[in-house]
Design an enzyme around this catalytic site. Structure first.
Site, PDB file in Angstrom:
ATOM      1  CD  GLU A 243      -2.935   1.117   2.296  1.00  0.00           C
ATOM      2  OE1 GLU A 243      -3.787   0.224   2.146  1.00  0.00           O
ATOM      3  OE2 GLU A 243      -2.943   1.919   3.250  1.00  0.00           O
ATOM      4  NE  ARG A 269      -9.515  35.355 -13.934  1.00  0.00           N
ATOM      5  CZ  ARG A 269     -10.641  36.042 -13.754  1.00  0.00           C
ATOM      6  NH1 ARG A 269     -11.547  36.056 -14.718  1.00  0.00           N
ATOM      7  NH2 ARG A 269     -10.859  36.677 -12.627  1.00  0.00           N
ATOM      8  CD  GLN A 280       9.361  36.390 -10.890  1.00  0.00           C
ATOM      9  OE1 GLN A 280       9.433  37.024  -9.842  1.00  0.00           O
ATOM     10  NE2 GLN A 280      10.321  36.402 -11.813  1.00  0.00           N
TER      11      GLN A 280
END
Length: 380
Positions: A243, A269, A280
């Site tokens: 796991e 956008r 930046q």
């Protein structure tokens, strides 16, 4: 030193990703009541996801650790219901692996066939109210009784439990032997005396129902014992090894899809006359997200490679678990920041990724436990 995947691995990854995107849910559940159902589980089984590392003779794919991780990564990338992906991974790694490697000959075949084929949903039940990281404090008991055992106790948090057909659980059979007195069982959920709570209300991973399991005088035939009496600690550590090495690959898939969405959003956008990716503050966030993702991927692949080559991988699995879980949380926070107000809305699915990522630092051993393992393996 070759860091690339083989053509066969690339092909399997691409085919799995395409099949998942075409066949499995395209939404992320917003509440516990919206968890996955049998139809979704059977679809995952039809795609081979419930039997990735199980023997081919019982319907599995016979994959090693790295190939299992790659399939789970594709699953996590293609399916927006991360709870379903987690439920399948827990079923496979915490439960089916234990059955594969420790079940007796009389039940091993039928159980593995059902686990691989999707007819059996498995739940792992180790955690108790007073036994989380400290598994030596188990209160659940299994008293030998004729040709079997009688189980009594309560497991406090068991993923898949409300839908499970089989539970892999751990109980004290020899109180005086401490950790060596714990035994493991793979128990059909229809045995008299087993009760499961309704799904617990969790912060995230809503697609995977989790519940409390109560054992009251449950008579368990000896054939459902995994390994031998007192071998429960070994069974648990073995399944947890799989796991810890493989399950967190699903978050690599989530983060890959998340990064692609963030890059696309930052290109489209516009604010102050520019795409926000030109700023930046945004581009450096994306750079950090990519760096965390790729670093975590390298650590996880190395842990799986060591496992496949029968090399010591304890520290590497712990390092990859910590790296992936912390990257998943940090990247989800950055994704919300990049999407702004839209990232805080449930409809976009961005905030859900954060809620699904938070528990990754807790399950399969808390990150604090794993840091202790890493320090110990370093010689401290």
């Amino acid at each position: 030193m070759d860091f690339d995947l083989t053509p066969e691995q690339h092909k399997r990854y691409t085919e799995t990703l395409t099949a998942v995107r075409e066949s499995l849910p395209g939404r992320s559940p917003a509440a516990p009541a919206e968890h996955f159902g049998r139809d979704d589980w059977r679809t995952a089984a039809r795609l081979g996801l419930t039997g990735l590392c199980l023997p081919a003779e019982f319907g599995g794919q016979d994959l090693g650790a790295l190939d299992t991780a790659l399939a789970l990564e594709a699953f996590g990338r293609g399916c927006t219901d991360t709870g379903l992906v987690f439920g399948v991974a827990a079923h496979l790694l915490a439960c089916a692996v234990a059955v594969r490697d420790f079940a007796g000959a009389d039940v091993r075949g039928p159980l593995l066939t059902g686990l691989a084929g999707g007819d059996i949903i498995a739940a792992n039940a180790m955690t108790e109210d007073d036994a989380g990281s400290d598994v030596g404090r188990l209160a659940t008991t299994a008293v030998p009784d004729g040709d079997g055992f009688v189980l009594d106790g309560v497991k406090s948090f068991s993923s898949n439990a409300p839908l499970a057909d089989l539970v892999v659980t751990y109980a004290v059979t020899d109180p005086g032997a401490r950790f060596l007195g714990v035994s493991a069982f793979a128990i059909p959920m229809d045995l008299p005396g087993i009760a499961v709570s309704p799904p617990l209300h969790k912060m995230g991973l809503h697609g995977c129902p989790a519940g409390r399991i109560t054992f009251t005088g449950v008579r368990v035939p000896a054939r459902y014992l995994l390994g031998t009496p007192g071998q429960g600690g070994r069974v648990f550590q073995h399944s947890m090894g799989w796991e810890r090495a493989c399950l967190f690959a699903l978050y690599l898939g989530v983060m890959t899809e998340q990064l692609e969405r963030c890059v696309g959003h930052a290109r489209q956008r516009r604010q102050f006359g520019h795409a926000i990716g030109d700023f930046q503050a945004v581009s450096h966030r994306i750079a950090g997200m990519r760096q965390r993702l790729e670093s975590a991927r390298l650590l996880l692949h190395r842990a799986c490679w060591l496992m496949d080559n029968d090399r010591d991988h304890l520290a590497e699995a712990s390092m990859s678990k910590v790296a992936v879980s912390e990257a998943a949380v940090a990247n989800a926070l950055d994704a919300i920041g990049i999407f702004g107000g839209a990232g805080y809305l449930r409809d976009t699915g961005v905030e859900q990724q954060l809620r699904d990522a938070v528990p990754s630092a807790i399950f399969s051993g808390t990150n604090e436990i794993h840091r202790g393992i890493i320090a110990r393996e370093a010689g401290l």
